[in-house]
Design an enzyme around this catalytic site. Structure first.
Site, PDB file in Angstrom:
ATOM      1  N   ARG A   1       0.820  -1.211   0.000  1.00 13.07           N
ATOM      2  CA  ARG A   1       0.000   0.000   0.000  1.00 13.07           C
ATOM      3  C   ARG A   1       0.862   1.274   0.000  1.00 13.07           C
ATOM      4  O   ARG A   1       0.356   2.382  -0.160  1.00 13.07           O
ATOM      5  CB  ARG A   1      -0.903  -0.002   1.227  1.00 13.07           C
ATOM      6  CG  ARG A   1      -2.217   0.762   1.065  1.00 13.07           C
ATOM      7  CD  ARG A   1      -2.268   2.127   1.697  1.00 13.07           C
ATOM      8  NE  ARG A   1      -3.594   2.719   1.579  1.00 13.07           N
ATOM      9  CZ  ARG A   1      -4.278   3.238   2.569  1.00 13.07           C
ATOM     10  NH1 ARG A   1      -3.781   3.214   3.797  1.00 13.07           N
ATOM     11  NH2 ARG A   1      -5.454   3.792   2.352  1.00 13.07           N
ATOM     12  N   SER A   2       2.150   1.111   0.128  1.00 13.72           N
ATOM     13  CA  SER A   2       3.052   2.255   0.234  1.00 13.72           C
ATOM     14  C   SER A   2       3.539   2.705  -1.139  1.00 13.72           C
ATOM     15  O   SER A   2       4.230   1.948  -1.827  1.00 13.72           O
ATOM     16  CB  SER A   2       4.257   1.878   1.095  1.00 13.72           C
ATOM     17  OG  SER A   2       5.333   2.775   0.891  1.00 13.72           O
ATOM     18  N   PRO A   3       3.238   3.948  -1.544  1.00 13.57           N
ATOM     19  CA  PRO A   3       3.770   4.429  -2.828  1.00 13.57           C
ATOM     20  C   PRO A   3       5.288   4.520  -2.825  1.00 13.57           C
ATOM     21  O   PRO A   3       5.933   4.291  -3.852  1.00 13.57           O
ATOM     22  CB  PRO A   3       3.128   5.809  -2.990  1.00 13.57           C
ATOM     23  CG  PRO A   3       2.759   6.235  -1.611  1.00 13.57           C
ATOM     24  CD  PRO A   3       2.417   4.973  -0.873  1.00 13.57           C
TER      25      PRO A   3
ATOM     26  N   SER B   1       7.259   2.457  -1.292  1.00 11.33           N
ATOM     27  CA  SER B   1       7.749   1.098  -1.528  1.00 11.33           C
ATOM     28  C   SER B   1       7.764   0.796  -3.023  1.00 11.33           C
ATOM     29  O   SER B   1       8.703   0.171  -3.535  1.00 11.33           O
ATOM     30  CB  SER B   1       6.876   0.079  -0.786  1.00 11.33           C
ATOM     31  OG  SER B   1       7.070   0.149   0.613  1.00 11.33           O
TER      32      SER B   1
END
Length: 213
Positions: free
Chosen positions: A12-14, A16
């Site tokens: 869910r982490s941009p 990442s």
């Protein structure tokens, strides 16, 4: 001697997503093994406190992510559907989370099969690359195949164990390493937090004499 870099990562982490090309290049350039250690998004790990009283952190992230993607020359679009089922007005997180647990479990199984970073790269590009409907049809299966894996085989394997036990261990290990966010790369106990810290990690690898390929 094998040099290991643990990569704490959330689908869910941009940030990442944005780190994945640098991680692939890092592995190509240095004699290191990158171990994907998927974690649940902070919206689930600290859901009682995240942005509870102040929207400024979120507002800044929305600005910075688009700017950073442009700087890196990478496409980005906010996922549809969001991997987390969450009301972005109130930040309330739904009890049922059909997407993120599946994705995180796939990350665990991919690492068991030695292709964690490949899966992180291709699946995060599917989710964050600007095309809606990442969960539709064969799109996820095709992304998994590009990582050299078979989605049906992985899901059969996941039915035989609980990947969340691995994920909880990853949460504890990230905390023990001294951080809470993603992406965080940990080398010999030293955390490097953020998409823009791979160059610093490269510097550390050079300092300790990790061979280049």
């Amino acid at each position: 001697m094998s040099h290991i870099v643990d990569v704490y990562f959330s689908f869910r982490s941009p940030y990442s997503y944005l780190v994945t090309p640098d991680l692939m290049r890092l592995r190509d350039d240095y004699a290191v093994e990158l171990h994907l250690r998927p974690v649940l998004p902070i919206a689930l790990r600290t859901k009682d406190t995240l942005f509870a009283t102040d929207r400024k952190p979120l507002d800044y992230i929305l600005i910075d992510v688009l700017r950073r993607a442009e700087f890196l020359g990478m496409k980005i679009g906010f996922p549809s559907p969001d991997p987390i089922v969450q009301d972005m007005g109130t930040f309330e997180v739904a009890k049922e989370q059909p997407y993120i647990h599946r994705l995180t479990g796939l990350g665990v199984e991919a690492q068991r099969r030695g292709k964690g970073i490949e899966l992180a790269y291709h699946v995060s590009h599917l989710i964050w690359g600007g095309e809606p409907g990442w969960d539709e049809g064969d799109r996820l299966a095709d992304a998994v195949a590009r990582a050299g894996l078979d989605l049906a085989q992985m899901e059969t394997a996941l039915a035989g164990y609980d990947p969340m036990t691995v994920v909880e261990a990853n949460h504890a290990a990230l905390d023990a390493a001294g951080h809470w966010g993603v992406p965080t790369m940990v080398f010999e106990g030293e955390p490097f937090f953020g998409q823009d810290r791979v160059d610093t990690l490269r510097w550390r690898l050079d300092k300790v004499g990790v061979p280049k390929r």
